[in-house]
Design an enzyme around this catalytic site. Sequence first.
Site, mmCIF file in Angstrom:
data_model
loop_
_atom_site.group_PDB
_atom_site.id
_atom_site.type_symbol
_atom_site.label_atom_id
_atom_site.label_comp_id
_atom_site.label_asym_id
_atom_site.label_seq_id
_atom_site.Cartn_x
_atom_site.Cartn_y
_atom_site.Cartn_z
ATOM 1 N N GLU A 171 0.806 -1.219 0.000
ATOM 2 C CA GLU A 171 0.000 0.000 0.000
ATOM 3 C C GLU A 171 0.841 1.273 0.000
ATOM 4 O O GLU A 171 0.348 2.366 0.313
ATOM 5 C CB GLU A 171 -0.930 -0.002 1.211
ATOM 6 C CG GLU A 171 -1.919 -1.155 1.226
ATOM 7 C CD GLU A 171 -2.820 -1.129 2.447
ATOM 8 O OE1 GLU A 171 -3.786 -0.371 2.442
ATOM 9 O OE2 GLU A 171 -2.530 -1.873 3.402
ATOM 10 N N SER B 1 -6.507 -2.586 1.690
ATOM 11 C CA SER B 1 -6.849 -2.136 0.337
ATOM 12 C C SER B 1 -7.328 -3.265 -0.570
ATOM 13 O O SER B 1 -7.217 -3.178 -1.792
ATOM 14 C CB SER B 1 -5.652 -1.420 -0.312
ATOM 15 O OG SER B 1 -5.377 -0.220 0.365
ATOM 16 N N TYR C 60 -9.990 3.207 -5.026
ATOM 17 C CA TYR C 60 -9.021 4.250 -5.338
ATOM 18 C C TYR C 60 -9.136 4.843 -6.737
ATOM 19 O O TYR C 60 -8.257 5.578 -7.167
ATOM 20 C CB TYR C 60 -7.597 3.710 -5.103
ATOM 21 C CG TYR C 60 -7.370 3.330 -3.663
ATOM 22 C CD1 TYR C 60 -7.328 4.298 -2.672
ATOM 23 C CD2 TYR C 60 -7.250 2.002 -3.267
ATOM 24 C CE1 TYR C 60 -7.140 3.965 -1.345
ATOM 25 C CE2 TYR C 60 -7.070 1.651 -1.944
ATOM 26 C CZ TYR C 60 -7.009 2.643 -0.984
ATOM 27 O OH TYR C 60 -6.832 2.305 0.334
ATOM 28 N N ARG D 274 -11.068 3.308 11.382
ATOM 29 C CA ARG D 274 -12.278 3.225 10.562
ATOM 30 C C ARG D 274 -12.770 1.789 10.629
ATOM 31 O O ARG D 274 -11.989 0.845 10.438
ATOM 32 C CB ARG D 274 -11.981 3.617 9.111
ATOM 33 C CG ARG D 274 -13.238 3.991 8.319
ATOM 34 C CD ARG D 274 -12.983 4.051 6.830
ATOM 35 N NE ARG D 274 -12.845 2.707 6.282
ATOM 36 C CZ ARG D 274 -11.749 2.261 5.669
ATOM 37 N NH1 ARG D 274 -10.692 3.027 5.514
ATOM 38 N NH2 ARG D 274 -11.715 1.023 5.213
ATOM 39 N N ASP E 56 -15.365 -1.181 9.330
ATOM 40 C CA ASP E 56 -16.141 -1.570 8.152
ATOM 41 C C ASP E 56 -17.176 -2.633 8.513
ATOM 42 O O ASP E 56 -16.882 -3.569 9.267
ATOM 43 C CB ASP E 56 -15.215 -2.139 7.070
ATOM 44 C CG ASP E 56 -14.211 -1.112 6.548
ATOM 45 O OD1 ASP E 56 -14.436 0.090 6.773
ATOM 46 O OD2 ASP E 56 -13.219 -1.525 5.931
ATOM 47 N N GLU F 116 -13.872 -5.505 9.604
ATOM 48 C CA GLU F 116 -12.512 -5.275 10.088
ATOM 49 C C GLU F 116 -12.370 -3.875 10.654
ATOM 50 O O GLU F 116 -13.229 -3.010 10.454
ATOM 51 C CB GLU F 116 -11.491 -5.492 8.968
ATOM 52 C CG GLU F 116 -11.621 -4.560 7.784
ATOM 53 C CD GLU F 116 -10.574 -4.844 6.717
ATOM 54 O OE1 GLU F 116 -9.385 -4.829 7.039
ATOM 55 O OE2 GLU F 116 -10.962 -5.062 5.561
ATOM 56 N N ASN G 269 -9.701 -0.702 10.600
ATOM 57 C CA ASN G 269 -8.537 -0.103 9.933
ATOM 58 C C ASN G 269 -7.946 0.952 10.865
ATOM 59 O O ASN G 269 -8.574 1.984 11.117
ATOM 60 C CB ASN G 269 -8.966 0.543 8.619
ATOM 61 C CG ASN G 269 -9.604 -0.462 7.678
ATOM 62 O OD1 ASN G 269 -8.923 -1.150 6.939
ATOM 63 N ND2 ASN G 269 -10.935 -0.552 7.714
ATOM 64 N N GLY H 9 -7.126 5.507 5.149
ATOM 65 C CA GLY H 9 -6.657 6.320 4.040
ATOM 66 C C GLY H 9 -7.070 7.772 4.194
ATOM 67 O O GLY H 9 -8.158 8.078 4.692
#
Length: 316
Positions: free
Chosen positions: A24, A154, A224, A263, A265, A277, A279, A283
Amino acid sequence: MQEIKNVIDKNAKIAVLCGGMSSEAEVSMRSGKGCFEALQRLGYKNSEMVVVDKDVAVKLKDGNYDYAFNALHGKYGEDGCIQGILEILKIPYTGCGVMASSLCMNKEYTKRILSTNPDIIMAKSAFVKKGDDLYEKTKDLSYPLFVKPVSEGSSFGMTKVDKKEDLKAAYETAVKYNDDVLIEEFIDGFFVTVGVLEFADGNKATEVLEIRPKTEWYDFEAKYTQGMSEFICPARLSDEVTKRVKKAAVDAFETAGCRGVSRIDFMMKDNIPYLLEINTSPGMTTVSDLPAQAAAMGIDYDNLVQIILNGAGLNK
């Protein structure tokens, strides 16, 4: 837009850590550039971009930095490694600490810890280590399945599998990234994500972001590439369900020992949030989820960067 007060001296020397040695790295460079430019606009003129490589400890020591802003993603940057170096060098840093970073980078062990909280719901799954019998391990799971490396972000190495005949190939793809693979039942719903930010008066969830990818699922291309996903924020959920999702996000953040920012999800099905998960270094690119979530609650990009930076002061 809300204006956030700073708790960090504007003259502090700040290393914006970006790049790194993971898959990443390119995304991290984009996150780092955005955060660095925001810090400059905020008045932190002594902030510098530090591209992370195997000599990062020397760079940090020689740079004599007061704080580190972690914009790294993936291996070495989001798994406790850079956090350990910063602890040794006594440089306060943004985001989660060593333990939570290490834990949340591993999807399987995240699930094991979160399963201690009965209010957090997750998909049924199997953890496959190198040398395990793949089919024996997954015999109690129902197709379709998601096959993913346990420690990648990602969506690298992830495959949706609709039938047993395709499972081995998906496993071989995932194992290129990690020796250990997580296989879980596919939740036929829609994707939502929630940021959690640490403030002086407690942890607060952002607005819930609903994401409808134009690809089959929310993969790297959808994440992305501008225009490849539809973002709906706040998500099209009832007030009651929105509160449930936000509470699940903060519960997960606190159960895993997170701090600063993360973050979370989820997949939504029948108004139930199934946690996917955590994070710990979300990002921060122009098309990333967290800035969109913050904007929906009246926090623009620069003030979001200020909040994340403040976390380094709160946890100093």
